[in-house]
Scaffold this active site. Structure first.
Site, PDB file in Angstrom:
ATOM      1  N   LEU A   1       0.817  -1.213   0.000  1.00 50.28           N
ATOM      2  CA  LEU A   1       0.000   0.000   0.000  1.00 50.28           C
ATOM      3  C   LEU A   1       0.853   1.266   0.000  1.00 50.28           C
ATOM      4  O   LEU A   1       0.373   2.358   0.305  1.00 50.28           O
ATOM      5  CB  LEU A   1      -0.976  -0.013   1.184  1.00 50.28           C
TER       6      LEU A   1
ATOM      7  N   SER B   1       6.212   2.827   2.442  1.00 48.29           N
ATOM      8  CA  SER B   1       7.575   3.366   2.492  1.00 48.29           C
ATOM      9  C   SER B   1       7.653   4.691   1.727  1.00 48.29           C
ATOM     10  O   SER B   1       8.309   5.630   2.178  1.00 48.29           O
ATOM     11  CB  SER B   1       8.599   2.353   1.970  1.00 48.29           C
ATOM     12  N   ALA B   2       6.951   4.785   0.602  1.00 47.45           N
ATOM     13  CA  ALA B   2       6.962   6.049  -0.151  1.00 47.45           C
ATOM     14  C   ALA B   2       6.216   7.137   0.617  1.00 47.45           C
ATOM     15  O   ALA B   2       6.662   8.292   0.669  1.00 47.45           O
ATOM     16  CB  ALA B   2       6.325   5.848  -1.524  1.00 47.45           C
TER      17      ALA B   2
ATOM     18  N   ASP C   1       5.007   4.740  -6.765  1.00 49.22           N
ATOM     19  CA  ASP C   1       4.578   4.895  -5.368  1.00 49.22           C
ATOM     20  C   ASP C   1       4.848   6.312  -4.855  1.00 49.22           C
ATOM     21  O   ASP C   1       3.973   6.946  -4.253  1.00 49.22           O
ATOM     22  CB  ASP C   1       5.300   3.889  -4.463  1.00 49.22           C
TER      23      ASP C   1
HETATM   24  C1  MEV Z   1       4.901  -1.470  -5.946  1.00 51.23           C
HETATM   25  O1  MEV Z   1       3.852  -0.704  -5.374  1.00 51.23           O
HETATM   26  C2  MEV Z   1       4.691  -1.601  -7.417  1.00 51.23           C
HETATM   27  C3  MEV Z   1       5.758  -2.391  -8.170  1.00 51.23           C
HETATM   28  O2  MEV Z   1       5.419  -2.276  -9.544  1.00 51.23           O
HETATM   29  C4  MEV Z   1       7.154  -1.865  -7.901  1.00 51.23           C
HETATM   30  C5  MEV Z   1       7.392  -0.474  -8.464  1.00 51.23           C
HETATM   31  O3  MEV Z   1       6.665  -0.064  -9.382  1.00 51.23           O
HETATM   32  O4  MEV Z   1       8.318   0.178  -7.987  1.00 51.23           O
HETATM   33  C6  MEV Z   1       5.728  -3.872  -7.805  1.00 51.23           C
END
Ligand code: MEV
Length: 311
Positions: free
Chosen positions: A100, A103-104, A146
């Protein structure tokens, strides 16, 4: 109104995770869960401290200390502000390691709080770019989707254009709010790990995996049209096919498959994992008013749930 000055937004990926890392399109949207931060300066000469509080302690784990130190050092360094004696309090209601975007959202909230403490005016693009650098510490090779949604807090069609954070974004338009039920698998999964599993498979057989990524890209572009017309049945079908392809990439999990089955049985028009997978969260859409039975069925099976809206 623009984004809040101290907040990073959590997100769902509606269509296109993983293939987005390879330069294909994805659609992502903010959810009501977010991270808020407040920075204070103390007279101490100690290292910067990021203290991490949870609104609902049951939903999260503390961020790893070495990572939070590196993130704090990067942010203060880039903003050119003194690190010594800085204290940042972070309050979050976003579950971690659940796909979700916690971290971002964390990085965006800390950047905004520190900038505001030192009266620096950063544009949203500057906030997002710096959050992308923080994400590289946490993730390795993020696409940038993200940090974009964590910063701008609105639904976007996103495409990465280079490895250094270059990207294009377009606003997504929906004729009315589309309800989205979220189910948490309860299994924590690190996006860095599933991204690297997919990369290993792709490196061994690029043509095979590029064709899966291209199929997902076509679903995403069809999804933009479906959203524009408010065609939820079509959007649901696209999500279901996307889930099949994510399963082909081997980033689904038994708990995610169980949540998908529960949601579809309870009337979902579309259900899929969201974010990195390997555990984490599942999203399901239904006609307005149709999400209650989905939420109830997931709860009965013992899963934590959350209801949001795409608008
Ligand atoms: C992570 O929310 C989504 C992925 O596509 C990784 C990314 O886009 O950095 C799995």
């Amino acid at each position: 109104p623009g984004p809040d000055a101290h907040v990073g937004y959590g997100k769902i990926i509606l269509l296109g995770e993983h293939s987005v890392v390879y330069g294909h399109h994805a659609i992502a949207a903010p959810i009501g869960l977010s991270v808020r931060a407040e920075a204070t300066r103390t007279t101490s000469s100690a290292e910067p401290v990021i203290a991490d509080w949870s609104v609902d302690g049951s939903l999260r784990e503390p961020i790893r200390e070495d990572i939070s130190h590196r993130v704090a050092a990067l942010i203060t360094g880039r903003l050119g502000v003194p690190a010594a004696g800085l204290r940042v309090e972070v309050f979050s209601d976003l579950p971690r390691a659940s796909g979700l975007g916690a971290s971002a959202a964390f990085a965006v909230a800390v950047i905004r709080a520190v900038a505001s403490r030192f009266d620096l005016r950063l544009s949203d693009a500057e906030v997002s770019n710096l959050a992308f650098e923080c994400e590289r510490i946490v993730h390795g090779t993020p696409s940038g989707i993200d940090n974009t949604v964590a910063t701008f807090g609105r639904p976007v069609l996103f495409r990465k254009t280079d490895a250094a954070g270059g990207h294009e974004i377009h606003d997504i338009v929906t004729p009315y709010p589309i309800p989205v039920a979220i189910g948490l698998s309860g299994v924590h999964a690190l996006t860095s790990q599933t991204v690297s599993l997919v990369r290993t498979a792709w490196q061994k057989n690029p043509a095979r995996y590029d064709s899966i990524f291209a199929q997902i890209d076509a679903l995403v572009l069809a999804g933009v049209d479906a959203l524009r017309h408010g065609d939820i049945a079509e959007l649901g079908e696209l999500m279901n096919i996307n889930q099949g392809l994510l399963n082909a990439l081997q980033v689904s999990s038994p708990e995610i498959e169980q949540l998908v089955a529960i949601a579809r049985r309870a009337g979902a028009l579309g259900a899929k994992l969201t974010g990195g997978g390997g555990g984490g969260a599942m999203i399901a859409i239904a006609e307005p008013g149709g999400t209650e039975p989905i939420i109830a069925a997931m709860r009965r099976a013992g899963f934590a749930t959350y209801l949001t809206e795409l608008r």
